[in-house]
Every structure is written in C-alpha cells, then in structure tokens.
Design a protein around this motif. Structure first.
Motif: not given
Length: 409
Positions: A165-170, A175-176, A266-271
């Motif tokens: 569920d990519r909505s949980r990535t943020a 947390r990190v 990748l672009a989402s994580v970079r942002a």
C-alpha cells in the motif's frame, strides 16, 4: 542493554532477570576466538545452527551459480604490489556519503538475523558502531527501527522495502527520519522471491512451519535452541521498552516484502526523503544515467547475494561498468562475495567506495552475538590492513585501478 560504546552505541546484553530465568548454555566463544578467517567463523556458525537454519543463511537461488560466482570471480583478479613505498603508517579510514568510517566495510541489510541470535539487529547495529562503520538496517526486522537506531548510536542507514500500500510510504519514511538514520537505501531487485531450493527441501520456505525434521534439528543444537527460546520471552528490566517482534510477525514482514519498484516509486521516495538516497540492486550501466537524474546519491552493485535471479554476473564483474557510467557523480558500493581483505582491496581498486557484507556477519552473529559480528569486522580489517601494506598502499586513496589486473592479461 548495558555498557556504552563509541558513538553512543551500547553493548547488547540480557539483564540479570533474563539470565537467571532460563537454563543457560555457554556461547561458543572459545571456538570463535580461535577463528583466524571468515571461513572459520562460518564453520563455527555451522556447528551451532540447525542445518535448516544454516542453509537459510548460507544458500542461494536455484543452482547457486551466482552465489558461487560472487566469491570465485575475485580469484580472477590479481594484485600487482608496489614496492619501495613507505607504509609504516597506514589508515583504512574513508568516508561514505560524507560519513567517516574506520574501514570501508559496511554491514548490508539482511533478513535472517532473528534465527541467528536473539539480539538480532540490535547486536549488529551495536557491533557496527563499536567498530565505527555503518549498519544498513533492513525493513525486515525483529526489533523496531527506533530501537535499532538507538543501538547503532546514530551511525546506521535504513534499507526500505516499499509497502504494498504505497499510501503508507510517507509515514514509513517519516519514522526513519525521526529515528535519525543517516541514509536511505532503496532495494530494487525483489519484484518476487528468488528460488531458494535449500529452503524448500528443508521445509523452511516461507511461511515456516515447525515440522518434525526441523524440530529434531533444533533439539540437536541446544545452544541455539535455548537462545531461540530466550528470544521469544518478554524481556523485563532494561530491555522491557524494546519492541521485539514474534517469529510469526517477522515472517509476515518477509512475505509482504517483494514488490516491484518503478521509476515513479523512486521519484516518490526521493521527494519524501531529505537525506542521501542509495539504490541497491544495480548490475549494469543502462539505468545509471536516469538514476542520477532522479537524484540518487549512491548505487550498490548487488545481485542480492545470489539469492534472486541465478545466472547473473558476479558483482565484482559488474562493478567496473557501473563505476564508469557513474563517472564520479555518485558513490558506488559493492555487495556480494567479499570473504577476504584482499577482496575489499580489489573492489576499492575497481572503483567501489566501500563494500557491504551480509552472510559473513550473520555467521558471526550466530557464533557469538555482537562479539561475533565484531570479530568478522576485525578479521577483515586486519586482512585489509595487511594487504594494503604488502601492496604499497598507505591509505585507501592510494588504492587505484592500476593495482589489479585480470588473470590472462
């Protein structure tokens, strides 16, 4: 946990309440102390672990061609020493993504720490901090990422498997960040699990079920069995605030991990991630330019330790082309097959900023907990220091491509 180490890291140990609550079996410290190389550490772990558990750590995918090639390909590289150089004073110190380390050996993310030792990632993070290097904490873990960050004293990186569920990535990235990890490592080579045939034969392919054969194997390794049971006990005292996960919960994490990573991901994580970003799982130069365009700060040349697609190149074979494509615009790391200090030297000569190891430190963990991981780092450090002296390199900066050549050239 008791005792303080470098960078605020603490030595991982059980409080007296836990030590007294269960029957003890001495750790194989004597055997570990007698180990003179990583093969000896592996043998110490083999003697302590049940066969199915050892195979889970030791094994690779399918025919294990890549697993074997990762190690043997280093033998095709020869070192040409440079005599008449003053190497009286030497230093293995370097920097990775701006972070000083005492030696160019980092601890890669792995998923098998819980079955190796009850302290699992806590011990690994503390060992890395005590030796002034980096542990890349994995998403698949037996302890909360906050507890592992604390054990590492602020020196650790975090490896991210994207949630289905990519909505949980943020929220995960937040947390990190809050836990104080120094860099984020995005693994991109696990769209599905590789074919781990040893695990299927042993009945340890996920989800693991305790079958008679596995139970008998565990009973034949009492030191491991007691340690495994102790790890399942709710820990009172100083460890009571640590958020350990059950074996079942850890398995569920692993089963949920494989997920194809796209350029959009990748672009989402970079942002989302404000610090250095590393991509792990690159074996060729084709995607390098786009990775750099997306803002990646580091690339790990990795085939997942030969545990994903079998029959791909060894990482030391793939390294030069990736280094050439990066052309100094990011840092390049090598993961896979490192078993000697000379292997580290060869990887540095071909352009790696540092190497990562996985199986070797898991074997050290299995053989002696935090002390075992420290032993592995000490052995590699001693061997690298000796190799640098004998090849005429006083510092890591002295190691360059002219130092090595391939067999037959």
């Amino acid at each position: 946990m008791a005792g303080s180490g470098p960078s605020g890291a603490r030595r991982v140990d059980d409080p007296p309440e836990v030590r007294d609550a269960l029957p003890t079996h001495p750790e194989p410290v004597v055997r570990l102390n007698r180990a003179v190389n990583l093969a000896d550490v592996r043998e110490a772990a083999r003697r302590r672990l049940p066969r199915p558990v050892f195979d889970t750590i030791d094994g690779g995918a399918d025919d294990e061609l890549t697993l074997t090639r990762n190690e043997t390909a280093f033998r095709d590289l020869l070192v040409t020493p440079r005599p008449l150089v003053d190497v009286t004073t030497r230093s293995m110190r370097t920097e990775v993504l701006g972070q000083p380390v005492a030696l160019p050996v980092l601890l890669a993310p792995t998923g098998g720490a819980r079955v190796a030792h009850r302290h699992a990632e806590l011990a690994v993070a503390a060992a890395a901090a005590s030796r002034h290097t980096v542990y890349v904490q994995g998403t698949v873990t037996s302890w909360s990422l906050e507890d592992v960050a604390a054990a590492g004293g602020g020196s650790s990186w975090y490896q991210l498997y994207l949630p289905a569920d990519r909505s949980r990535t943020a929220a995960m990235v937040d947390r990190v960040v809050a836990a104080g990890y120094r860099a984020l490592v995005l693994t991109v080579d696990t769209a599905v699990f590789g074919g781990r045939e040893r695990d299927r034969r042993n009945g340890t392919a996920l989800p693991v079920r305790i079958r008679p054969r596995l139970a008998l194997q565990g009973a034949g390794r009492p030191a491991w069995a007691v340690d495994f049971v102790r790890g399942a006990v709710q820990l009172p005292g100083p460890l009571s605030g640590s958020r350990g996960l059950s074996v079942r919960a850890t398995q569920e994490q692993i089963l949920a991990s494989p997920s194809p990573v796209t350029w959009a991901d990748l672009a989402s994580v970079r942002a989302l991630w404000p610090g250095p970003l590393v991509v792990k799982g690159v074996l060729g130069p084709e995607q390098v330019q786009r990775l750099l365009d997306e803002g990646v700060d580091g690339v790990v040349v990795s085939n997942h330790g030969g545990r994903q697609l079998d029959g791909v190149p060894a990482t030391i074979e793939a390294l030069p082309a990736v280094v050439d494509a990066v052309a100094g615009r990011a840092e390049v790391f090598l993961d896979g097959g490192v078993r000697r200090g000379t292997d580290v030297l060869k990887a540095l000569a071909l352009g790696a900023r540092a190497v990562m190891i996985g199986r070797p430190y898991l074997f050290g963990l299995a053989a002696g907990g935090q002390a075992g991981v420290e032993k592995v780092l000490d052995v590699l450090g001693t061997e690298l220091d000796r190799a640098m002296a004998l090849s005429g390199c006083a510092t890591v900066a002295d190691v360059d491509a002219g130092l090595v050549r391939r067999v037959g050239r």
